[in-house]
Design a protein around this motif. Structure first.
Motif, PDB file in Angstrom:
ATOM      1  N   SER A  40      -2.328  -5.265   8.735  1.00 41.43           N
ATOM      2  CA  SER A  40      -1.135  -4.437   8.889  1.00 41.43           C
ATOM      3  C   SER A  40      -0.107  -4.683   7.801  1.00 41.43           C
ATOM      4  O   SER A  40       0.832  -3.920   7.643  1.00 41.43           O
ATOM      5  CB  SER A  40      -0.507  -4.668  10.260  1.00 41.43           C
ATOM      6  OG  SER A  40      -0.076  -6.008  10.380  1.00 41.43           O
ATOM      7  N   ARG A  69      -2.960   5.212  -1.930  1.00 40.08           N
ATOM      8  CA  ARG A  69      -4.277   4.627  -2.150  1.00 40.08           C
ATOM      9  C   ARG A  69      -5.133   5.663  -2.869  1.00 40.08           C
ATOM     10  O   ARG A  69      -5.840   6.460  -2.272  1.00 40.08           O
ATOM     11  CB  ARG A  69      -4.930   4.219  -0.829  1.00 40.08           C
ATOM     12  CG  ARG A  69      -6.202   3.398  -1.063  1.00 40.08           C
ATOM     13  CD  ARG A  69      -7.061   3.268   0.186  1.00 40.08           C
ATOM     14  NE  ARG A  69      -8.170   2.365  -0.065  1.00 40.08           N
ATOM     15  CZ  ARG A  69      -9.224   2.216   0.736  1.00 40.08           C
ATOM     16  NH1 ARG A  69      -9.326   2.914   1.836  1.00 40.08           N
ATOM     17  NH2 ARG A  69     -10.174   1.361   0.428  1.00 40.08           N
ATOM     18  N   ASP A  86      -4.380  10.879   7.662  1.00 40.00           N
ATOM     19  CA  ASP A  86      -4.162   9.560   8.265  1.00 40.00           C
ATOM     20  C   ASP A  86      -5.242   8.601   7.791  1.00 40.00           C
ATOM     21  O   ASP A  86      -5.746   8.718   6.676  1.00 40.00           O
ATOM     22  CB  ASP A  86      -4.107   9.673   9.790  1.00 40.00           C
ATOM     23  CG  ASP A  86      -5.408  10.215  10.393  1.00 40.00           C
ATOM     24  OD1 ASP A  86      -6.383  10.443   9.638  1.00 40.00           O
ATOM     25  OD2 ASP A  86      -5.453  10.406  11.621  1.00 40.00           O
ATOM     26  N   SER A  87      -5.624   7.657   8.642  1.00 41.11           N
ATOM     27  CA  SER A  87      -6.581   6.629   8.229  1.00 41.11           C
ATOM     28  C   SER A  87      -7.970   7.182   7.948  1.00 41.11           C
ATOM     29  O   SER A  87      -8.770   6.538   7.270  1.00 41.11           O
ATOM     30  CB  SER A  87      -6.674   5.531   9.305  1.00 41.11           C
ATOM     31  OG  SER A  87      -7.042   6.083  10.558  1.00 41.11           O
ATOM     32  N   TRP A  90      -7.580   8.250   4.436  1.00 43.02           N
ATOM     33  CA  TRP A  90      -7.214   7.043   3.686  1.00 43.02           C
ATOM     34  C   TRP A  90      -8.443   6.165   3.449  1.00 43.02           C
ATOM     35  O   TRP A  90      -8.557   5.494   2.437  1.00 43.02           O
ATOM     36  CB  TRP A  90      -6.161   6.281   4.475  1.00 43.02           C
ATOM     37  CG  TRP A  90      -5.677   5.013   3.846  1.00 43.02           C
ATOM     38  CD1 TRP A  90      -4.723   4.884   2.879  1.00 43.02           C
ATOM     39  CD2 TRP A  90      -6.123   3.681   4.143  1.00 43.02           C
ATOM     40  NE1 TRP A  90      -4.535   3.553   2.563  1.00 43.02           N
ATOM     41  CE2 TRP A  90      -5.388   2.791   3.318  1.00 43.02           C
ATOM     42  CE3 TRP A  90      -7.063   3.148   5.023  1.00 43.02           C
ATOM     43  CZ2 TRP A  90      -5.572   1.413   3.357  1.00 43.02           C
ATOM     44  CZ3 TRP A  90      -7.245   1.785   5.066  1.00 43.02           C
ATOM     45  CH2 TRP A  90      -6.509   0.928   4.240  1.00 43.02           C
ATOM     46  N   GLU A  92     -10.273   4.179   6.304  1.00 42.52           N
ATOM     47  CA  GLU A  92     -10.336   2.968   7.136  1.00 42.52           C
ATOM     48  C   GLU A  92     -11.763   2.413   7.155  1.00 42.52           C
ATOM     49  O   GLU A  92     -12.730   3.140   7.378  1.00 42.52           O
ATOM     50  CB  GLU A  92      -9.906   3.303   8.566  1.00 42.52           C
ATOM     51  CG  GLU A  92      -9.945   2.143   9.531  1.00 42.52           C
ATOM     52  CD  GLU A  92      -8.747   1.223   9.382  1.00 42.52           C
ATOM     53  OE1 GLU A  92      -8.772   0.128   9.966  1.00 42.52           O
ATOM     54  OE2 GLU A  92      -7.778   1.600   8.695  1.00 42.52           O
ATOM     55  N   SER A 124      -2.693  10.238   2.149  1.00 42.20           N
ATOM     56  CA  SER A 124      -3.001   9.796   3.509  1.00 42.20           C
ATOM     57  C   SER A 124      -2.548   8.358   3.730  1.00 42.20           C
ATOM     58  O   SER A 124      -2.665   7.515   2.844  1.00 42.20           O
ATOM     59  CB  SER A 124      -4.505   9.900   3.767  1.00 42.20           C
ATOM     60  OG  SER A 124      -4.957  11.218   3.519  1.00 42.20           O
ATOM     61  N   PRO A 126      -2.560   5.285   6.990  1.00 40.70           N
ATOM     62  CA  PRO A 126      -3.005   4.948   8.344  1.00 40.70           C
ATOM     63  C   PRO A 126      -1.893   5.112   9.372  1.00 40.70           C
ATOM     64  O   PRO A 126      -0.747   4.729   9.133  1.00 40.70           O
ATOM     65  CB  PRO A 126      -3.420   3.476   8.215  1.00 40.70           C
ATOM     66  CG  PRO A 126      -3.815   3.334   6.789  1.00 40.70           C
ATOM     67  CD  PRO A 126      -2.871   4.212   6.026  1.00 40.70           C
ATOM     68  N   GLY A 127      -2.235   5.695  10.508  1.00 37.45           N
ATOM     69  CA  GLY A 127      -1.289   5.863  11.596  1.00 37.45           C
ATOM     70  C   GLY A 127      -0.430   7.101  11.510  1.00 37.45           C
ATOM     71  O   GLY A 127       0.276   7.432  12.465  1.00 37.45           O
ATOM     72  N   MET A 175       1.742  -1.588  13.477  1.00 36.71           N
ATOM     73  CA  MET A 175       1.297  -2.061  12.162  1.00 36.71           C
ATOM     74  C   MET A 175       2.345  -2.973  11.526  1.00 36.71           C
ATOM     75  O   MET A 175       2.508  -3.012  10.312  1.00 36.71           O
ATOM     76  CB  MET A 175       0.980  -0.869  11.240  1.00 36.71           C
ATOM     77  CG  MET A 175      -0.122   0.017  11.783  1.00 36.71           C
ATOM     78  SD  MET A 175      -0.484   1.431  10.727  1.00 36.71           S
ATOM     79  CE  MET A 175      -1.240   0.597   9.343  1.00 36.71           C
ATOM     80  N   HIS A 313     -13.592   7.194  12.364  1.00 34.75           N
ATOM     81  CA  HIS A 313     -13.565   6.908  10.928  1.00 34.75           C
ATOM     82  C   HIS A 313     -14.960   7.073  10.326  1.00 34.75           C
ATOM     83  O   HIS A 313     -15.939   6.549  10.860  1.00 34.75           O
ATOM     84  CB  HIS A 313     -13.028   5.500  10.672  1.00 34.75           C
ATOM     85  CG  HIS A 313     -11.600   5.340  11.101  1.00 34.75           C
ATOM     86  ND1 HIS A 313     -11.245   4.593  12.204  1.00 34.75           N
ATOM     87  CD2 HIS A 313     -10.457   5.845  10.584  1.00 34.75           C
ATOM     88  CE1 HIS A 313      -9.929   4.640  12.349  1.00 34.75           C
ATOM     89  NE2 HIS A 313      -9.428   5.398  11.390  1.00 34.75           N
TER      90      HIS A 313
END
Length: 356
Positions: A40, A69, A86-87, A90, A92, A124, A126-127, A175, A313
């Motif tokens: 996190s 990223r 989101d993740s 991104w 994950e 993107s 996460p979350g 996070m 994911h």
């Protein structure tokens, strides 16, 4: 006047004492909750977006010069596509950024249009859910100046705020970031500084929604509880807001819908969320790509190749499939954007692959 002031003071004293005792009791007996997960530390607080990606020296996945990223940002690319997500987008669970579908998609478009510089800006985080994605577009979109905006919608976007953000009755930390900063004004100040007020706020939100009623699997059911319907209303409003912001930037808006793994078992019976999103898109003439049919078809053809790492994911194979589908979906769009900008195009490389 003094007598009236004294009477008022005596009248308010019991209330003040009650508030002090309540606050003390809440601080003593209510634990400070915190929803953290490994890694996190790669996010940091942000006053507008609640959290954003943090600079990451060392072996962790790093961010580029505009805080994403992604590979090095090419501000002068011939075609720039801004991807919000989101993740899932991104990446994950994917330690190699080059294996994540936005990077693969960018590479495939470059191969389809040799000589054309295509930049997929992967914004993107996460979350994130639709309210942060639309806010990111409004804040950073003008500087990026995209030729197209693509929002990758994951089904938990509709419910994530209820499960994580303090203003909606979720965990006060997500996070590692204090989400109470998302609340403004007197409400936000009380939420951040008073344990008793936070407890009352959480109880009020619990009356509005039950966390169990906001699970993604319930979205596949015919009848939705009121809280879930309300959550989707929020998300569709924010999708409309993102579309409006994109229009203000002069960029066409596109919707991509990511599936969940459980939907592959019976896609026809579990696609209610997809149909709702496609109806929204159709009513507004928003081009939309639903990944579920191709994911379900490939899963049946290649049962030994899992397309997911977990419930939502993508695995490396899932990322490759998503990139191929997006490349085909966007081929004509890239051609149209290039022609409008007066760019000369070499013949596009024909590629009928759906899975590779």
């Amino acid at each position: 006047m003094r007598r009236r002031a004294k009477k008022l003071l005596f009248a308010l004293a019991p209330l003040a004492a009650l508030l002090i005792v309540s606050e003390a009791a809440c601080r003593l007996f209510l634990p400070v909750t915190e929803q953290n997960r490994p890694g996190s530390a790669f996010v940091t607080p942000d006053p507008d977006l609640v959290w954003k990606l943090a600079p990451c020296p060392g072996p962790r996945p790093c961010v580029n010069e505009i805080g994403l990223r992604d590979g090095p940002y090419r501000a002068r690319a011939d075609v720039k596509i801004l991807l919000l997500g989101d993740s899932v987008a991104w990446g994950e669970g994917m330690p190699d950024m080059a294996q994540v579908f936005p990077q693969l998609w960018e590479k495939e478009l470059g191969e389809r249009f040799p000589g054309l510089t295509v930049e997929v800006v992967n914004a993107s985080v996460p979350g994130y859910s639709t309210f942060q994605e639309s806010a990111y577009l409004a804040i950073h979109g003008p500087a990026i100046a995209p030729d197209a905006v693509v929002l990758c919608f994951c089904l938990n976007d509709a419910v994530e705020r209820y499960q994580t953000l303090a203003p909606w009755g979720g965990s006060e930390k997500f996070m590692g970031v204090d989400t109470r900063g998302a609340a403004k004004g007197v409400f936000g100040a009380l939420l951040r500084n008073s344990r008793a007020f936070f407890a009352l706020s959480a109880l009020a939100q619990k009356a509005f929604r039950n966390r169990e009623d906001l699970q993604v699997r319930k979205m596949a059911e015919r009848d939705w509880p009121p809280a879930l319907s309300r959550a989707w209303e929020f998300s569709l409003q924010e999708l409309s807001r993102a579309r409006e912001v994109a229009a203000g930037l002069g960029a066409p808006f596109f919707l991509v819908i990511a599936p969940y793994r459980f939907q592959l078992d019976d896609p026809a019976a579990s696609r209610k969320p997809q149909d709702l999103l496609l109806a929204w898109a159709d009513a507004r003439r928003v081009p939309a790509l639903d990944l579920l049919p191709a994911f379900a078809r490939v899963s049946s053809l290649f049962p030994d190749k899992s397309l997911f790492l977990d419930e939502n994911h993508f695995s490396p194979a899932g990322h490759r499939l998503a990139a191929s589908l997006l490349s085909r979906f966007f081929e004509e769009r890239v051609r149209n954007i290039s022609q409008k900008k007066g760019l000369s195009l070499a013949p596009a490389v024909n590629d009928n692959r759906v899975y590779k």
